[in-house]
Design a protein around this motif. Structure first.
Motif, PDB file in Angstrom:
ATOM      1  N   ASN A   1       0.869  -1.170   0.000  1.00 44.41           N
ATOM      2  CA  ASN A   1       0.000   0.000   0.000  1.00 44.41           C
ATOM      3  C   ASN A   1       0.911   1.226   0.000  1.00 44.41           C
ATOM      4  O   ASN A   1       1.748   1.343   0.886  1.00 44.41           O
ATOM      5  CB  ASN A   1      -0.851  -0.038   1.279  1.00 44.41           C
ATOM      6  CG  ASN A   1      -1.710   1.203   1.471  1.00 44.41           C
ATOM      7  OD1 ASN A   1      -1.825   2.039   0.590  1.00 44.41           O
ATOM      8  ND2 ASN A   1      -2.317   1.316   2.647  1.00 44.41           N
TER       9      ASN A   1
ATOM     10  N   SER B   1      -3.686  -9.138   9.367  1.00 48.11           N
ATOM     11  CA  SER B   1      -4.904  -8.597   9.963  1.00 48.11           C
ATOM     12  C   SER B   1      -6.109  -9.211   9.265  1.00 48.11           C
ATOM     13  O   SER B   1      -6.042  -9.578   8.094  1.00 48.11           O
ATOM     14  CB  SER B   1      -4.879  -7.082   9.768  1.00 48.11           C
ATOM     15  OG  SER B   1      -6.136  -6.508   9.961  1.00 48.11           O
TER      16      SER B   1
ATOM     17  N   LYS C   1      -8.738  -6.726   5.986  1.00 52.62           N
ATOM     18  CA  LYS C   1      -8.784  -6.699   4.525  1.00 52.62           C
ATOM     19  C   LYS C   1      -9.321  -8.004   3.957  1.00 52.62           C
ATOM     20  O   LYS C   1     -10.176  -8.019   3.076  1.00 52.62           O
ATOM     21  CB  LYS C   1      -7.379  -6.436   3.957  1.00 52.62           C
ATOM     22  CG  LYS C   1      -6.650  -5.276   4.586  1.00 52.62           C
ATOM     23  CD  LYS C   1      -7.397  -3.980   4.388  1.00 52.62           C
ATOM     24  CE  LYS C   1      -7.223  -3.069   5.558  1.00 52.62           C
ATOM     25  NZ  LYS C   1      -6.234  -2.098   5.565  1.00 52.62           N
TER      26      LYS C   1
HETATM   27  N1  PMP Z   1      -0.656  -1.867   7.135  1.00 48.25           N
HETATM   28  C1  PMP Z   1      -1.098  -1.457   5.941  1.00 48.25           C
HETATM   29  C2  PMP Z   1      -0.175  -1.523   4.775  1.00 48.25           C
HETATM   30  C3  PMP Z   1      -2.395  -0.981   5.795  1.00 48.25           C
HETATM   31  O1  PMP Z   1      -2.828  -0.569   4.608  1.00 48.25           O
HETATM   32  C4  PMP Z   1      -3.229  -0.930   6.928  1.00 48.25           C
HETATM   33  C5  PMP Z   1      -4.608  -0.358   6.779  1.00 48.25           C
HETATM   34  N2  PMP Z   1      -5.494  -1.251   7.055  1.00 48.25           N
HETATM   35  C6  PMP Z   1      -2.729  -1.380   8.149  1.00 48.25           C
HETATM   36  C7  PMP Z   1      -1.442  -1.832   8.217  1.00 48.25           C
HETATM   37  C8  PMP Z   1      -3.549  -1.341   9.393  1.00 48.25           C
HETATM   38  O2  PMP Z   1      -4.290  -2.496   9.554  1.00 48.25           O
HETATM   39  P1  PMP Z   1      -5.346  -2.625  10.746  1.00 48.25           P
HETATM   40  O3  PMP Z   1      -6.567  -1.905  10.343  1.00 48.25           O
HETATM   41  O4  PMP Z   1      -5.533  -4.096  10.892  1.00 48.25           O
HETATM   42  O5  PMP Z   1      -4.715  -2.020  11.956  1.00 48.25           O
END
Ligand code: PMP
Ligand code: GLN
Length: 394
Positions: free
Chosen positions: A180, A239, A242
């Motif tokens: 991302n 996580s 997603k």
């Molecule tokens: N790392 C990346 C690359 C993300 O895009 C995100 C956004 N969801 C997260 C971590 C954070 O994940 P979470 O919502 O599970 O804390």
């Protein structure tokens, strides 16, 4: 002033304002624009998983879970790592359930980064990385991922640039794949290069793999922890948000060898202690849905990517191939400006759309000034609306 006060806040955070995701989602709500900014799906996750959460709510999962997370989820994570990543992980000593990947990342950085220690990350980087390094008192160093010259391949990095960034103060290489906002899926060759440097220079690797199941066109996600020499020096983070379209549940996890895990757990216990009791058994159900489920999610998302990319191309942007994640990046220069920030602030008024200026994910402003990120994890209706607005805009 030597430390943050009640009035000024943590000195390390002085450079950070409000996160771009809060700002842009608020803008979308206020202007009633189509929100292709913050990466969250607009549909609910699989019914079995939702049902399992409802069952857990009714059946005694409403008190504090154990510090490391409910056993049923830790076992499911270990099984998932074995099945999909080729990693042997002990559910009791090598898995920690966290408040999203965000907490796993922050706790890991706080556990291993001391004052003045350096953390290397690729820019553009997910915004919480910089803040978490700052909270830990560390120093971030960036290596730039640049768009492909031919506009066809993936974003890439210069190995020499990476090698030159490592020095005696470097403690951690923070890696995100699938990445991302660029949509890059690091190849085995690239991961081998990173692993070689980590072993040579005795670095820890924190691997953020939250988009691990969201890869397209046959690109395969590989966990760097599975490469030779890496199991004991890698913290693998993921996580449920997603993969199961439940970003609000904030159930994440970290997997690491016991000595690393003990250090992360010590930090985590004083951040949140635990979270999301009834969601934990539900995520365990999700992780067991099977390969066909994961493939289906990726195929569905790939079709959405194609749809949005076609609209963006028709509107005149240069679009780059997204190999994974929720996101696609465009170069806005064909539309007569190179200022992505101003462009995104004006976009709700001009076109009824919200997107994210990628420059906020860069330290080296010129590298990302002209790039904008769009999210395609949205319903057909929303993508159609976006297509109409983009067509009118061009
Ligand atoms: N790392 C990346 C690359 C993300 O895009 C995100 C956004 N969801 C997260 C971590 C954070 O994940 P979470 O919502 O599970 O804390
Ligand atoms: N990961 C999501 C994104 O990049 C959003 C995370 C957040 O809102 N903090 O859009």
């Amino acid at each position: 002033m030597t430390a943050g006060s009640a009035r000024t806040g943590h000195p390390g955070l002085a450079e950070f304002g409000e996160t771009i995701f809060a700002t842009m989602s608020e803008l979308a709500t206020r202007t009633q624009a189509v929100n292709l900014g913050q990466g969250f799906p607009d549909s609910d996750g699989p019914p079995e998983v939702l049902e399992a959460a409802a069952d857990a709510l009714r059946n005694g999962f409403n008190q504090y879970p154990p510090l490391s997370g409910h056993q049923v989820l830790r076992a499911a994570i270990a099984e998932h790592q074995r099945t999909y990543r080729g990693l042997e992980v002990d559910a009791d000593s090598e898995v920690l359930v966290t408040a999203g990947a965000t907490e796993a990342l922050t706790a890991s950085l706080m556990a291993f980064v001391g004052h003045g220690d350096e953390v290397i990350m690729f820019e553009p980087y997910y915004d919480s990385y910089a803040a978490a390094v700052a909270l830990a008192g560390g120093v971030r160093r960036v290596v730039t991922l640049r768009p492909p010259d031919d506009g066809v391949g993936a974003f890439g990095f210069e190995l020499d640039e990476l090698r030159a960034t490592v020095n005696d103060r470097t403690r951690v290489l923070l890696l995100n794949t699938p990445h991302n906002p660029t949509g890059k899926v690091f190849t085995r060759t690239e991961l081998m290069q990173l692993a070689e440097i980590a072993c040579e220079r005795d670095l820890l690797v924190i691997a953020d793999e939250v988009y691990e199941h969201l890869t397209f066109d046959g690109h395969q996600h590989i966990s760097i922890a599975a490469l030779p020499g890496m199991a004991d020096r890698t913290i693998t983070i993921s996580s449920a948000g997603k993969t199961f379209s439940v970003t609000g549940w904030k159930i994440g996890w970290a997997c690491a060898a016991p000595p690393l895990m003990q250090a992360i757990r010590s930090v985590k216990q004083y951040l949140t202690f635990v979270n999301g009791g009834p969601f934990q058994p539900a995520v365990a159900v999700g992780l067991g849905l099977g390969a066909a489920y994961f493939a289906g999610v990726a195929a569905d998302l790939q079709a959405r990517r194609d749809r949005l990319r076609a609209s963006l191309t028709n509107a005149g942007f240069v679009t780059f191939a997204s190999q994974g994640t929720y996101f696609t990046t465009v170069d806005i220069r064909p539309l007569g400006t190179d200022d992505g920030r101003a462009f995104c602030l004006a976009l709700p008024e001009r076109a009824g759309l919200v997107a994210i200026p990628s420059v906020v994910f860069y330290d080296t402003e010129p590298e990302g000034r002209h790039l904008v990120r769009f999210a395609f994890c949205k319903s057909d209706a929303v993508l159609d609306q976006a297509a109409e607005r983009l067509a009118a805009f061009s």
